[in-house]
Design a protein around this motif. Structure first.
Motif, PDB file in Angstrom:
ATOM      1  N   THR A 284       0.728  -1.516   0.454  1.00  0.00           N
ATOM      2  CA  THR A 284       0.144   0.476  -0.192  1.00  0.00           C
ATOM      3  C   THR A 284       0.945   1.390  -0.396  1.00  0.00           C
ATOM      4  O   THR A 284       1.763   1.365   0.674  1.00  0.00           O
ATOM      5  CB  THR A 284      -0.574   0.000   1.181  1.00  0.00           C
ATOM      6  OG1 THR A 284      -0.219  -0.088   2.294  1.00  0.00           O
ATOM      7  CG2 THR A 284      -1.905  -1.206   1.325  1.00  0.00           C
ATOM      8  N   GLY A 285       0.753   2.071  -0.754  1.00  0.00           N
ATOM      9  CA  GLY A 285       1.215   3.681  -0.837  1.00  0.00           C
ATOM     10  C   GLY A 285      -0.079   4.343  -0.687  1.00  0.00           C
ATOM     11  O   GLY A 285      -1.173   4.078   0.027  1.00  0.00           O
ATOM     12  N   PRO A 286       0.511   5.620  -1.124  1.00  0.00           N
ATOM     13  CA  PRO A 286      -0.067   7.212  -1.280  1.00  0.00           C
ATOM     14  C   PRO A 286      -0.820   7.274  -1.739  1.00  0.00           C
ATOM     15  O   PRO A 286      -1.675   6.370  -2.564  1.00  0.00           O
ATOM     16  CB  PRO A 286       0.812   8.165  -1.805  1.00  0.00           C
ATOM     17  CG  PRO A 286       1.842   7.626  -2.396  1.00  0.00           C
ATOM     18  CD  PRO A 286       2.461   6.513  -2.040  1.00  0.00           C
ATOM     19  N   GLY A 287      -2.433   7.751  -1.025  1.00  0.00           N
ATOM     20  CA  GLY A 287      -3.363   7.916  -2.063  1.00  0.00           C
ATOM     21  C   GLY A 287      -4.523   6.416  -1.995  1.00  0.00           C
ATOM     22  O   GLY A 287      -5.214   6.541  -3.318  1.00  0.00           O
ATOM     23  N   HIS A 288      -3.756   6.019  -1.083  1.00  0.00           N
ATOM     24  CA  HIS A 288      -4.712   4.749  -1.413  1.00  0.00           C
ATOM     25  C   HIS A 288      -4.848   3.522  -2.272  1.00  0.00           C
ATOM     26  O   HIS A 288      -5.356   2.763  -3.156  1.00  0.00           O
ATOM     27  CB  HIS A 288      -5.889   4.637  -1.292  1.00  0.00           C
ATOM     28  CG  HIS A 288      -6.684   5.928  -0.123  1.00  0.00           C
ATOM     29  ND1 HIS A 288      -6.201   4.994   1.586  1.00  0.00           N
ATOM     30  CD2 HIS A 288      -7.396   7.369   0.560  1.00  0.00           C
ATOM     31  CE1 HIS A 288      -6.452   6.385   2.409  1.00  0.00           C
ATOM     32  NE2 HIS A 288      -7.171   7.097   1.955  1.00  0.00           N
ATOM     33  N   ARG A 289      -3.044   3.712  -2.602  1.00  0.00           N
ATOM     34  CA  ARG A 289      -2.766   3.214  -3.929  1.00  0.00           C
ATOM     35  C   ARG A 289      -2.395   1.688  -3.527  1.00  0.00           C
ATOM     36  O   ARG A 289      -1.252   1.515  -2.683  1.00  0.00           O
ATOM     37  CB  ARG A 289      -1.596   3.900  -4.302  1.00  0.00           C
ATOM     38  CG  ARG A 289      -2.315   4.444  -5.769  1.00  0.00           C
ATOM     39  CD  ARG A 289      -1.391   5.620  -6.439  1.00  0.00           C
ATOM     40  NE  ARG A 289      -2.316   7.185  -6.876  1.00  0.00           N
ATOM     41  CZ  ARG A 289      -1.405   7.829  -7.705  1.00  0.00           C
ATOM     42  NH1 ARG A 289      -0.191   7.602  -7.958  1.00  0.00           N
ATOM     43  NH2 ARG A 289      -2.212   8.961  -7.616  1.00  0.00           N
TER      44      ARG A 289
ATOM     45  N   GLY B 166      -5.587  -1.605  -7.137  1.00  0.00           N
ATOM     46  CA  GLY B 166      -6.336  -0.581  -6.652  1.00  0.00           C
ATOM     47  C   GLY B 166      -6.333   1.039  -6.352  1.00  0.00           C
ATOM     48  O   GLY B 166      -5.152   1.349  -5.990  1.00  0.00           O
ATOM     49  N   ALA B 167      -7.128   1.724  -6.207  1.00  0.00           N
ATOM     50  CA  ALA B 167      -6.965   3.198  -6.326  1.00  0.00           C
ATOM     51  C   ALA B 167      -8.258   3.437  -6.125  1.00  0.00           C
ATOM     52  O   ALA B 167      -9.514   3.124  -6.642  1.00  0.00           O
ATOM     53  CB  ALA B 167      -6.414   3.506  -7.645  1.00  0.00           C
TER      54      ALA B 167
END
Length: 354
Positions: free
Chosen positions: A195-200, A216-217
């Motif tokens: 999981t990364g920034p911006g709910h990516r 997913g985003a």
């Protein structure tokens, strides 16, 4: 007894197997013209719930052949950040298997293929005191003792039967595809999320022959027209959105194939309803986001429970009422857990109130 099943997905097919084993007449009506028309996913996670249900509805030979194709992941959920630094580990008890969705569907089809009519889209039904009549888009009708809506999140049975039951967006879109199994080395868990920034989020799940890879985003962060983009365009989009992530993640996306987009939606739990000769199972009543890995398992559980309830004989409406209470208790609880997990890990919208 005659049971009419709308939908030849995993739940509908599992139900047909259970009813066939019990000697109950069943006809299955599927709106698609073949089992291969729509892409519906690749790897499926089976927990004790799904494994036990398959044990109940499949012959020992079919079950053994299916499980021989399964992969056993480590019983845990692991979350990494974009540098592949571990941030969460959730250990799971019980049994866990990864199976190929097509392989599972073929196993469920094998003994009930003659009961299925393809290209048969249900348009409505009529309830009478001693039977129910299903109507189809070609003008035909079929009468039976019970009608089961196993026709998925867009269920035509649910729309007529429970018009107040809502389907809500989660605010998320996922792109599903495959990668070579070797790229998932070190990520052989029930599920792995990066999981990364911006709910990516990049999700990885191994099977024996390949690994699924999803991205997913939030829907507002993605362009329109995903469904008409080429594979190269989808890969390029996700490469841009994971810029600076670990080289292994970048390689996964570079080798991604058979990718397709899916908007994630969820059912909104509803209060109990009056039991009749019409009932529902699986995504037709308790669709959920994939954040708890429970959807397919509960559809299989519903099918096993409903076939057992009908096989026991006795008064029909009390049997269906008992099934519906257990089904909705378990199904709506999983909807809530999936929504909570999705909000925590994926940026899913809160579950609307009923």
């Amino acid at each position: 007894m005659k049971v009419i099943v709308a939908g030849a997905g995993l739940g509908g097919l599992a139900l047909a197997n259970g009813l066939r084993e019990a000697g109950i007449d069943v006809s299955v009506h599927e709106r698609d013209r073949s089992p291969l028309v729509r892409r519906q996913g690749y790897r499926l996670h089976l927990s004790d719930v799904g494994i036990d249900a398959l044990t109940s509805v499949l012959t020992p030979e079919r079950r053994a052949a299916l499980l021989a194709t399964a992969h056993t992941p480590a019983p845990r959920f692991v979350r990494f950040d974009p540098t592949l630094k571990e941030s969460d580990v959730v250990e799971h008890g019980g049994r866990h298997l990864s199976v190929d969705r097509r392989t599972l569907r073929d196993a469920l089809l094998a003994d009930v293929a003659e009961t299925i009519t393809y290209g048969s889209r249900l348009t409505g039904f009529q309830l009478a005191a001693d039977h129910v009549t299903a109507r189809f888009d070609d003008g035909t009708t079929v009468a039976g003792d019970v009608l089961v809506g196993a026709d998925g999140i867009n269920s035509a049975v649910r729309r007529q039967y429970l018009p107040h039951a809502r389907i809500a967006g989660t605010g998320l879109v996922q792109l599903y595809g495959k990668i070579p199994a070797g790229l998932a080395e070190g990520m052989d868990n029930v599920f792995t999320a990066i999981t990364g920034p911006g709910h990516r989020t990049v999700g990885v799940g191994r099977t024996r022959d390949y690994a699924t890879c999803s991205f997913g985003a939030r829907v507002e962060d993605l362009p329109s027209g995903l469904d008409v983009m080429t594979q190269d365009q989808l890969r390029s989009l996700v490469m841009d959105m994971t810029d600076g992530w670990h080289p292994l993640v970048r390689r996964m996306i570079a080798e991604w194939h058979e990718v397709f987009p899916l908007e994630l939606r969820t059912s909104v739990p509803v209060p109990p309803w009056r039991t009749t000769r019409v009932t529902l199972l699986g995504d037709a009543v308790h669709a959920m986001s994939p954040a708890a890995g429970a959807g397919a398992n509960l559809a299989l559980r519903d099918a096993a429970a409903l076939s057992a309830a009908l096989a026991r004989g006795g008064p029909l409406i009390p049997a269906l009422g008992s099934y519906e209470q257990e089904m909705t208790d378990a199904g709506f609880a999983a909807v809530r857990v999936s929504a909570a997990n999705g909000a925590r890990f994926l940026g899913q919208d809160p579950l609307p109130s009923g």
